[in-house]
Design an enzyme around this catalytic site. Structure first.
Site, PDB file in Angstrom:
ATOM      1  N   HIS A 260       0.836  -1.209   0.000  1.00 22.79           N
ATOM      2  CA  HIS A 260       0.000   0.000   0.000  1.00 22.79           C
ATOM      3  C   HIS A 260       0.871   1.260   0.000  1.00 22.79           C
ATOM      4  O   HIS A 260       0.688   2.161  -0.844  1.00 22.79           O
ATOM      5  CB  HIS A 260      -0.899  -0.024   1.238  1.00 22.79           C
ATOM      6  N   GLU A 261       1.818   1.324   0.931  1.00 24.12           N
ATOM      7  CA  GLU A 261       2.668   2.521   1.026  1.00 24.12           C
ATOM      8  C   GLU A 261       3.587   2.652  -0.188  1.00 24.12           C
ATOM      9  O   GLU A 261       3.961   3.763  -0.571  1.00 24.12           O
ATOM     10  CB  GLU A 261       3.478   2.486   2.321  1.00 24.12           C
ATOM     11  N   HIS A 264       1.870   4.727  -2.743  1.00 23.45           N
ATOM     12  CA  HIS A 264       2.068   6.155  -2.465  1.00 23.45           C
ATOM     13  C   HIS A 264       3.450   6.598  -2.933  1.00 23.45           C
ATOM     14  O   HIS A 264       3.617   7.659  -3.561  1.00 23.45           O
ATOM     15  CB  HIS A 264       1.959   6.408  -0.959  1.00 23.45           C
ATOM     16  N   GLU A 290      -4.366   8.345  -2.696  1.00 28.09           N
ATOM     17  CA  GLU A 290      -4.893   7.068  -2.205  1.00 28.09           C
ATOM     18  C   GLU A 290      -5.239   6.129  -3.351  1.00 28.09           C
ATOM     19  O   GLU A 290      -5.181   4.908  -3.207  1.00 28.09           O
ATOM     20  CB  GLU A 290      -6.112   7.301  -1.314  1.00 28.09           C
TER      21      GLU A 290
END
Length: 491
Positions: A260-261, A264, A290
């Site tokens: 997930h990160e 980003h 996001e």
């Protein structure tokens, strides 16, 4: 030229913000507890310096003169973004900026120990100060911008988004999401799913995470991975700082958090180098940000083709076991089960967590909900949306998130907006390039190329609506999100 003077001025501001970002990362990862008060003071002073940089009396004249200078289309958009940053800064007095920074630093630091202790009473006085100062800031912004108090804060994270649009969107989701959750749970009720058997050593989990980050194209020459109480992506484009948290009983938590990160981070590292030190070179909105993390975590990492490539890595690091078989992993990573913790939620129930927080933070800022009543209201909405109770369990209820501790009200809707944008991007990408099965087998090069071409390189050179319309043919559209969920979970 006045525009050149503005560029130099905002580059200096970027350098100050760079220092603040790294100090904030250190505060969350490596700083000893005894350093917090001094760090809070230092960050408060830095916030005031940044604020003063944006309130420089020369800026008004420079903006006026730059309007008549021969500028390219990109420079005109850059000027508009600098003006927006200037406008936002001039709405708040420096003493309020400092007070909010101090209160936020103190509240966040205390939260790190108060949440595990389930100590709402100890947290409340600190939180009341954060809410009071956030309301004061919202009131000042509201009056100047002609928006509601909550919309004036929402504008900081999702420029152009309004409560009316969110109410319509969340009303639409509320119409079909509960039925989908029930239908998927019934379908999955008879499935056999094996849980991986640990323990999973932290050092091996980190090594696995780093290998997956490399596969996902993360540039370690301009970033690193560390540990914090709450996973985040910080720093600046040239020096991206990712964090996760490890649980030796659960390998998926850290791994999916890292993926997930990394989404980003790839967005940050993919922003146009020529504009990175100016507002126009920053991410378009938190919803777009996001969308990149959720594209990586949900659209890609939980796709059967991705899981098939992940399976042998898990076996290599932790030993072969039946639970690591691709089919079982696919079932495991797509289980739908209402739970208390947002960051652990599956993608079907996740919007319910966001709708709950949206209603609460809107009412906190508008003054219709007092901070002391937050646990009770949280429990009511948790039962309404997910059929679960948090009575007496604030650490897994209203204390679970870091966002409100520093006054980041207006941020939460970005998560569901991001999920919708990610689904739009995934659908458009596959229509243009072919199914994910093939794109993942081709080592994801085409996937990253599409994202770079349609999302990353544009930074803030156009609005969110324009960005999505050019990339997918639609502005905000929940239909692809619904199609994605129904296809993945119902077949």
């Amino acid at each position: 030229m006045s525009y050149s003077a503005l560029e130099q001025h905002f580059e200096q501001l970027h350098h100050l913000q760079h220092l603040g970002a790294i100090c904030g990362w250190d505060q969350a990862t490596m700083m000893p507890p005894g350093g917090n008060e001094a760090r809070a003071e230092a960050l408060g002073t830095l916030a005031v310096l940044c604020h003063r940089q944006l309130q420089d009396p020369r800026l008004g004249d420079w903006f006026a003169r730059a309007e008549s200078e021969p500028l390219s289309q990109e420079q005109q958009q850059s000027l508009a973004e600098m003006r927006r940053a200037w406008r936002d800064a001039t709405l708040l007095p420096a003493d309020l900026v400092r007070a909010r920074s101090l209160a936020g630093s103190r509240c966040e630091h205390a939260w790190r120990s108060l949440r595990p202790a389930n100590d709402w009473a100890g947290f409340l006085p600190l939180f009341e100060e954060v809410v009071a100062l956030s309301r004061e800031a919202a009131a000042a912004r509201s009056e100047a911008l002609g928006l509601s108090r909550y919309d004036s804060l929402l504008e900081l994270y999702e420029p152009g988004m309004r409560t009316q649009a969110l109410d319509t969107l969340f009303g639409e989701l509320s119409g079909w999401l509960p039925g989908l959750i029930a239908e998927v749970q019934e379908k999955q009720r008879l499935e056999t799913v094996l849980s991986p058997q640990g323990p999973f050593a932290t050092d091996k989990q980190k090594a696995l995470g780093l290998e997956v980050m490399s596969w996902l194209g993360f540039d370690f020459h301009h970033g690193r991975l560390d540990v914090s109480a709450h996973p985040f992506c910080g720093g600046v484009s040239e020096d991206v700082r990712l964090t996760t948290r490890y649980d030796e009983a659960d390998v998926a938590q850290a791994l999916m958090g890292i993926i997930h990160e990394t989404g980003h981070a790839r967005y940050e590292q993919g922003l146009p180098a020529a504009w990175r030190r100016l507002p126009v070179g920053q991410a378009r909105s938190m919803g777009v940000h996001e969308s990149q993390s959720l594209f990586f975590e949900m659209q890609l990492a939980r796709h059967p083709a991705f899981i098939a490539r992940l399976s042998p890595l898990l076996a290599r690091y932790f030993g072969d076991q039946p639970a690591f078989e691709p089919g079982n992993l696919a079932r495991l990573y797509t289980r739908v089960q209402p739970g208390l913790i947002r960051v652990d939620a599956d993608e079907v129930t996740y919007p319910a967590h966001i709708m709950l927080r949206y209603r609460i933070e809107r009412d906190l800022i508008e003054g219709t909900l007092a901070p002391r009543h937050l646990p009770e209201r949280w429990n009511q909405l948790m039962q309404q949306y997910l059929g679960l109770s948090t009575e007496g369990n604030d650490k897994d209820g209203c204390l679970q998130d870091i966002h409100w501790t520093d006054g980041s009200f207006g941020y939460f809707p970005s998560y569901t907006l991001g999920a919708i944008y990610a689904a739009q991007q995934a659908e458009a990408m596959q229509q243009q390039l072919g199914p994910f099965e093939r794109l993942i087998d081709d080592d994801l090069t085409a996937v990253f190329g599409w994202l770079e071409h349609h999302i990353w390189r544009h930074a803030s050179l156009c609005s969110t609506g324009e960005l999505m319309a050019r990339a997918t043919g639609h502005v905000l559209d929940a239909a692809p999100f619904r199609r994605h969920l129904e296809q993945r979970y119902l077949g």
